[in-house]
Design a protein around this motif. Structure first.
Motif, PDB file in Angstrom:
ATOM      1  N   UNK A  17       0.769  -1.122  -0.050  1.00 10.26           N
ATOM      2  CA  UNK A  17       0.118  -0.243  -0.206  1.00 10.26           C
ATOM      3  C   UNK A  17       0.895   1.268   0.149  1.00 10.26           C
ATOM      4  N   UNK A  18       2.052   1.331   0.734  1.00 11.13           N
ATOM      5  CA  UNK A  18       2.776   2.284   0.868  1.00 11.13           C
ATOM      6  C   UNK A  18       3.496   2.769  -0.433  1.00 11.13           C
ATOM      7  N   UNK A  19       3.788   1.771  -1.150  1.00  8.19           N
ATOM      8  CA  UNK A  19       4.651   1.688  -2.444  1.00  8.19           C
ATOM      9  C   UNK A  19       3.740   2.164  -3.674  1.00  8.19           C
ATOM     10  N   UNK A  20       2.411   1.605  -3.540  1.00  7.74           N
ATOM     11  CA  UNK A  20       1.443   1.709  -4.559  1.00  7.74           C
ATOM     12  C   UNK A  20       0.288   2.393  -4.611  1.00  7.74           C
ATOM     13  N   UNK A  21       0.056   2.798  -3.297  1.00  5.36           N
ATOM     14  CA  UNK A  21      -1.339   3.694  -2.977  1.00  5.36           C
ATOM     15  C   UNK A  21      -2.482   2.937  -2.905  1.00  5.36           C
ATOM     16  N   UNK A  22      -2.464   1.604  -3.126  1.00  4.45           N
ATOM     17  CA  UNK A  22      -3.458   0.706  -3.109  1.00  4.45           C
ATOM     18  C   UNK A  22      -3.320  -0.818  -2.625  1.00  4.45           C
ATOM     19  N   UNK A  23      -3.996  -1.869  -2.204  1.00 11.14           N
ATOM     20  CA  UNK A  23      -3.527  -2.990  -2.054  1.00 11.14           C
ATOM     21  C   UNK A  23      -5.059  -3.839  -1.862  1.00 11.14           C
ATOM     22  N   UNK A  24      -4.984  -5.227  -2.487  1.00 12.29           N
ATOM     23  CA  UNK A  24      -6.293  -5.976  -2.190  1.00 12.29           C
ATOM     24  C   UNK A  24      -6.004  -6.674  -0.978  1.00 12.29           C
ATOM     25  N   UNK A  25      -7.162  -6.920  -0.597  1.00 14.77           N
ATOM     26  CA  UNK A  25      -7.206  -8.009   0.899  1.00 14.77           C
ATOM     27  C   UNK A  25      -8.220  -8.999   0.262  1.00 14.77           C
ATOM     28  N   UNK A  26      -7.839 -10.155  -0.039  1.00 15.44           N
ATOM     29  CA  UNK A  26      -8.682 -11.270  -0.412  1.00 15.44           C
ATOM     30  C   UNK A  26      -9.496 -11.684   0.522  1.00 15.44           C
ATOM     31  N   UNK A  27     -10.766 -11.976   0.361  1.00 19.89           N
ATOM     32  CA  UNK A  27     -11.584 -12.662   1.160  1.00 19.89           C
ATOM     33  C   UNK A  27     -11.958 -12.091   2.456  1.00 19.89           C
ATOM     34  N   UNK A  28     -11.866 -10.516   2.511  1.00 19.35           N
ATOM     35  CA  UNK A  28     -12.297  -9.866   3.823  1.00 19.35           C
ATOM     36  C   UNK A  28     -13.426 -10.310   4.257  1.00 19.35           C
ATOM     37  N   UNK A  29     -14.616 -10.171   3.552  1.00 22.24           N
ATOM     38  CA  UNK A  29     -16.001 -10.235   3.955  1.00 22.24           C
ATOM     39  C   UNK A  29     -16.414 -11.509   3.748  1.00 22.24           C
ATOM     40  N   UNK A  30     -16.822 -12.380   4.759  1.00 21.73           N
ATOM     41  CA  UNK A  30     -17.476 -13.752   4.702  1.00 21.73           C
ATOM     42  C   UNK A  30     -18.821 -13.718   3.783  1.00 21.73           C
ATOM     43  N   UNK A  31     -19.026 -14.928   3.244  1.00 20.89           N
ATOM     44  CA  UNK A  31     -20.271 -15.281   2.427  1.00 20.89           C
ATOM     45  C   UNK A  31     -21.301 -14.694   3.098  1.00 20.89           C
ATOM     46  N   UNK A  32     -21.664 -15.149   4.333  1.00 22.43           N
ATOM     47  CA  UNK A  32     -22.734 -14.726   4.961  1.00 22.43           C
ATOM     48  C   UNK A  32     -23.300 -13.306   5.069  1.00 22.43           C
ATOM     49  N   UNK A  33     -22.032 -12.474   5.288  1.00 17.47           N
ATOM     50  CA  UNK A  33     -22.503 -11.060   5.225  1.00 17.47           C
ATOM     51  C   UNK A  33     -22.494 -10.669   3.935  1.00 17.47           C
ATOM     52  N   UNK A  34     -21.897 -11.068   2.728  1.00 19.92           N
ATOM     53  CA  UNK A  34     -21.985 -10.664   1.165  1.00 19.92           C
ATOM     54  C   UNK A  34     -23.638 -10.960   1.124  1.00 19.92           C
ATOM     55  N   UNK A  35     -24.010 -12.238   1.556  1.00 19.55           N
ATOM     56  CA  UNK A  35     -25.421 -12.121   1.121  1.00 19.55           C
ATOM     57  C   UNK A  35     -26.395 -11.367   1.725  1.00 19.55           C
ATOM     58  N   UNK A  36     -26.267 -11.064   2.924  1.00 21.72           N
ATOM     59  CA  UNK A  36     -27.151  -9.973   3.537  1.00 21.72           C
ATOM     60  C   UNK A  36     -26.970  -8.731   3.123  1.00 21.72           C
TER      61      UNK A  36
END
Length: 288
Positions: A17-36
């Motif tokens: 993040x510090x180098x590129x200004x952006x970073x991906x966090x895989x799988x932060x939100x679980x399926x149950x929350x995504x569905x809700x």
């Protein structure tokens, strides 16, 4: 339901993040929350053509094949419950290096594609800070995919390392431009090899942290691959202060547009709830 990353993973995210200004966090939100959340967004979307009640925070924006929804956290219990979790704030706080995080607002993007399979409206190159009434390097955004995002489905794109090279605040077509710089032609700069794009395909639950100065945009949904739904959240870290500039607004939020906050003040109180760290958040009242 919210993924906890190891110290080693956080360190890797932070360095990237510090180098590129952006970073991906895989799988932060679980399926149950995504569905809700998706179910809630679908219900709220039905209100888009209803008359807006006086004092209502919830509002909508529409373009061809695209809808935005702002400030669900103010009025929708499920969204508020999700947003104000310390577990959600933790990786953002650790990656951007802030000891505290206050929640500001949510903004949902629904890209459907235009009728007859045409490509819908995308989002042009911009950086968020120009439109914010607050300024600071720790004015973090946490973007979360609720459906797959790809080259055909409005994938986010970033100008690599642009958080380090922006020479000022860039205006957009929707902003007043007094005192702001014209946004450079980043498409041309990329074609000329003077800038590079960084991007990821995302699955539901993946998240992206982006710096307030990083230049980003999204192509329109091509329409034949399914909709793209994402919800982005704005957070206020340690160094963020109230510095409204031409074109910058509170995005229709009570607490900013009606603010008596002095210039240079740090936002506090019920419209900017403290979420991280949890032990401090538990002690604060609605008007801390």
């Amino acid at each position: 339901m919210i993924k906890q990353y190891s110290d080693e993973e956080i360190a890797e995210f932070k360095a990237f993040y510090e180098e590129h200004g952006v970073v991906r966090l895989p799988g932060l939100v679980g399926p149950a929350w995504v569905e809700r959340i998706l179910a809630t967004i679908d219900e709220v979307s039905k209100l888009s053509d209803a008359p807006r009640a006086e004092g209502q925070s919830l509002n909508f924006g529409k373009a061809e094949g695209r809808m935005t929804i702002r400030h669900m956290w103010r009025e929708i219990d499920t969204i508020r419950e999700f947003m104000l979790q310390s577990a959600l704030a933790e990786p953002l706080a650790r990656v951007i290096g802030s000891k505290q995080l206050r929640f500001w607002f949510d903004l949902t993007f629904i890209h459907n594609g235009a009728p007859d399979g045409e490509t819908g409206a995308g989002t042009g190159w911009h950086h968020d800070v120009a439109a914010f009434a607050f300024k600071g390097d720790q004015l973090g955004s946490l973007w979360m995919a609720m459906t797959p995002s790809s080259a055909e489905r409005s994938r986010l794109m970033f100008i690599d390392k642009s958080h380090k090279t922006a020479q000022g605040l860039y205006a957009t077509d929707l902003m007043k431009t007094q005192g702001l710089m014209a946004t450079p032609d980043f498409d041309a700069l990329v074609r000329e090899g003077k800038e590079n794009i960084i991007t990821w395909d995302c699955e539901p639950g993946d998240a992206i942290i982006l710096h307030p100065y990083v230049i980003h945009g999204a192509s329109g949904n091509k329409g034949n691959f399914g909709r793209r739904v994402a919800i982005t959240t704005r957070w206020i870290g340690d160094d963020v202060r109230f510095y409204p500039t031409p074109g910058a607004t509170g995005s229709g939020t009570v607490g900013v547009d009606t603010s008596t906050m002095p210039i240079g003040a740090k936002p506090r109180g019920e419209f900017f709830p403290l979420v991280w760290p949890p032990e401090e958040a538990a002690k604060t009242g609605p008007r801390d």
